[in-house]
Design a protein around this motif. Structure first.
Motif, PDB file in Angstrom:
ATOM      1  N   GLN A 142     -10.686 -16.987 -50.497  1.00 49.23           N
ATOM      2  CA  GLN A 142     -10.951 -16.546 -49.131  1.00 49.23           C
ATOM      3  C   GLN A 142      -9.738 -15.797 -48.573  1.00 49.23           C
ATOM      4  O   GLN A 142      -9.884 -14.732 -47.967  1.00 49.23           O
ATOM      5  CB  GLN A 142     -11.288 -17.748 -48.254  1.00 49.23           C
ATOM      6  N   LEU A 143      -8.533 -16.343 -48.785  1.00 46.49           N
ATOM      7  CA  LEU A 143      -7.320 -15.683 -48.308  1.00 46.49           C
ATOM      8  C   LEU A 143      -7.101 -14.342 -49.007  1.00 46.49           C
ATOM      9  O   LEU A 143      -6.648 -13.378 -48.392  1.00 46.49           O
ATOM     10  CB  LEU A 143      -6.103 -16.591 -48.512  1.00 46.49           C
ATOM     11  N   LYS A 144      -7.420 -14.293 -50.306  1.00 47.12           N
ATOM     12  CA  LYS A 144      -7.270 -13.032 -51.034  1.00 47.12           C
ATOM     13  C   LYS A 144      -8.183 -11.966 -50.434  1.00 47.12           C
ATOM     14  O   LYS A 144      -7.779 -10.820 -50.236  1.00 47.12           O
ATOM     15  CB  LYS A 144      -7.606 -13.251 -52.508  1.00 47.12           C
ATOM     16  N   GLY A 145      -9.408 -12.354 -50.105  1.00 49.92           N
ATOM     17  CA  GLY A 145     -10.334 -11.409 -49.471  1.00 49.92           C
ATOM     18  C   GLY A 145      -9.838 -10.971 -48.103  1.00 49.92           C
ATOM     19  O   GLY A 145      -9.915  -9.784 -47.746  1.00 49.92           O
ATOM     20  N   GLN A 146      -9.320 -11.918 -47.321  1.00 58.71           N
ATOM     21  CA  GLN A 146      -8.817 -11.582 -45.995  1.00 58.71           C
ATOM     22  C   GLN A 146      -7.594 -10.674 -46.094  1.00 58.71           C
ATOM     23  O   GLN A 146      -7.430  -9.754 -45.282  1.00 58.71           O
ATOM     24  CB  GLN A 146      -8.484 -12.853 -45.219  1.00 58.71           C
ATOM     25  N   LEU A 147      -6.722 -10.922 -47.077  1.00 54.22           N
ATOM     26  CA  LEU A 147      -5.557 -10.048 -47.266  1.00 54.22           C
ATOM     27  C   LEU A 147      -5.990  -8.635 -47.643  1.00 54.22           C
ATOM     28  O   LEU A 147      -5.417  -7.647 -47.156  1.00 54.22           O
ATOM     29  CB  LEU A 147      -4.636 -10.616 -48.334  1.00 54.22           C
ATOM     30  N   ALA A 148      -6.978  -8.532 -48.507  1.00 58.10           N
ATOM     31  CA  ALA A 148      -7.465  -7.210 -48.897  1.00 58.10           C
ATOM     32  C   ALA A 148      -8.057  -6.491 -47.685  1.00 58.10           C
ATOM     33  O   ALA A 148      -7.816  -5.292 -47.475  1.00 58.10           O
ATOM     34  CB  ALA A 148      -8.505  -7.337 -50.009  1.00 58.10           C
ATOM     35  N   GLU A 149      -8.801  -7.236 -46.876  1.00 62.58           N
ATOM     36  CA  GLU A 149      -9.392  -6.631 -45.672  1.00 62.58           C
ATOM     37  C   GLU A 149      -8.291  -6.221 -44.691  1.00 62.58           C
ATOM     38  O   GLU A 149      -8.354  -5.159 -44.090  1.00 62.58           O
ATOM     39  CB  GLU A 149     -10.360  -7.620 -45.014  1.00 62.58           C
ATOM     40  N   GLY A 150      -7.247  -7.068 -44.530  1.00 63.42           N
ATOM     41  CA  GLY A 150      -6.126  -6.731 -43.651  1.00 63.42           C
ATOM     42  C   GLY A 150      -5.385  -5.506 -44.151  1.00 63.42           C
ATOM     43  O   GLY A 150      -4.956  -4.664 -43.356  1.00 63.42           O
ATOM     44  N   ASP A 151      -5.212  -5.405 -45.461  1.00 63.67           N
ATOM     45  CA  ASP A 151      -4.588  -4.223 -46.051  1.00 63.67           C
ATOM     46  C   ASP A 151      -5.392  -2.965 -45.729  1.00 63.67           C
ATOM     47  O   ASP A 151      -4.831  -1.925 -45.385  1.00 63.67           O
ATOM     48  CB  ASP A 151      -4.518  -4.426 -47.564  1.00 63.67           C
ATOM     49  N   ASN A 152      -6.690  -3.093 -45.844  1.00 64.31           N
ATOM     50  CA  ASN A 152      -7.583  -1.969 -45.556  1.00 64.31           C
ATOM     51  C   ASN A 152      -7.450  -1.558 -44.089  1.00 64.31           C
ATOM     52  O   ASN A 152      -7.380  -0.371 -43.772  1.00 64.31           O
ATOM     53  CB  ASN A 152      -9.016  -2.361 -45.894  1.00 64.31           C
ATOM     54  N   VAL A 153      -7.399  -2.539 -43.185  1.00 66.37           N
ATOM     55  CA  VAL A 153      -7.271  -2.236 -41.756  1.00 66.37           C
ATOM     56  C   VAL A 153      -5.932  -1.544 -41.485  1.00 66.37           C
ATOM     57  O   VAL A 153      -5.869  -0.567 -40.727  1.00 66.37           O
ATOM     58  CB  VAL A 153      -7.409  -3.539 -40.921  1.00 66.37           C
TER      59      VAL A 153
END
Length: 151
Positions: free
Chosen positions: A86-97
């Motif tokens: 879940q954190l890996k997905g959130q980090l990827a999404e934060g990177d994208n943002v």
């Protein structure tokens, strides 16, 4: 002479009987010690059996505890793996943002002409370490402001 022979035989029998009585007395003492040792050995064996039973119960309890800990640890590892994903997905999404925001910021910034080359500064006189650090920080801040990166 026959009377003398009879007395010799009787005396020999008496001595042999005395030796037999002495030997029987010695055997009796040894048997008593053996019986005493047998009783103490039985007590030691009983204590050993009790200690073995206690150890077996303790081992059973430890096995049960290990099984519980293993199940609990397995559940915690599964939960940690799920949270990691879940954190890996959130980090990827934060990177994208962050990438999208940086593209928006670059697109919104007005185009600036290239700065004119500045002449090389004259060698500065010797300054203390603290003043040199302060001067370098001011120069760095001025360069950042000139390029529009400082707020």
């Amino acid at each position: 002479m026959s009377h003398l022979l009879g007395m010799a035989i009787e005396s020999l029998v008496a001595v042999l009987l005395m030796l037999t009585i002495g030997y029987c007395w010695l055997l009796n003492k040894r048997l008593q010690r053996l019986k005493a040792d047998e009783h103490s050995l039985k007590a030691v064996i009983a204590e050993l059996i009790t200690a073995t039973e206690i150890a077996e119960r303790a081992i059973g309890g430890l096995k049960h505890t290990v099984r519980d800990v293993n199940e609990n640890l397995g559940n915690q590892i599964d939960a940690a793996a799920a949270m990691s994903m879940q954190l890996k997905g959130q980090l990827a999404e934060g990177d994208n943002v962050v990438r999208r925001l940086s593209k928006i910021a670059l697109a919104a910034r007005p185009a600036e002409p290239a700065p004119a080359p500045t002449p090389a500064p004259a060698p500065a006189p010797r300054v203390s370490g603290a003043r040199a650090v302060a001067a370098a920080a001011e120069a760095f801040t001025e360069r950042r402001r000139a390029s529009g990166l400082a707020a």
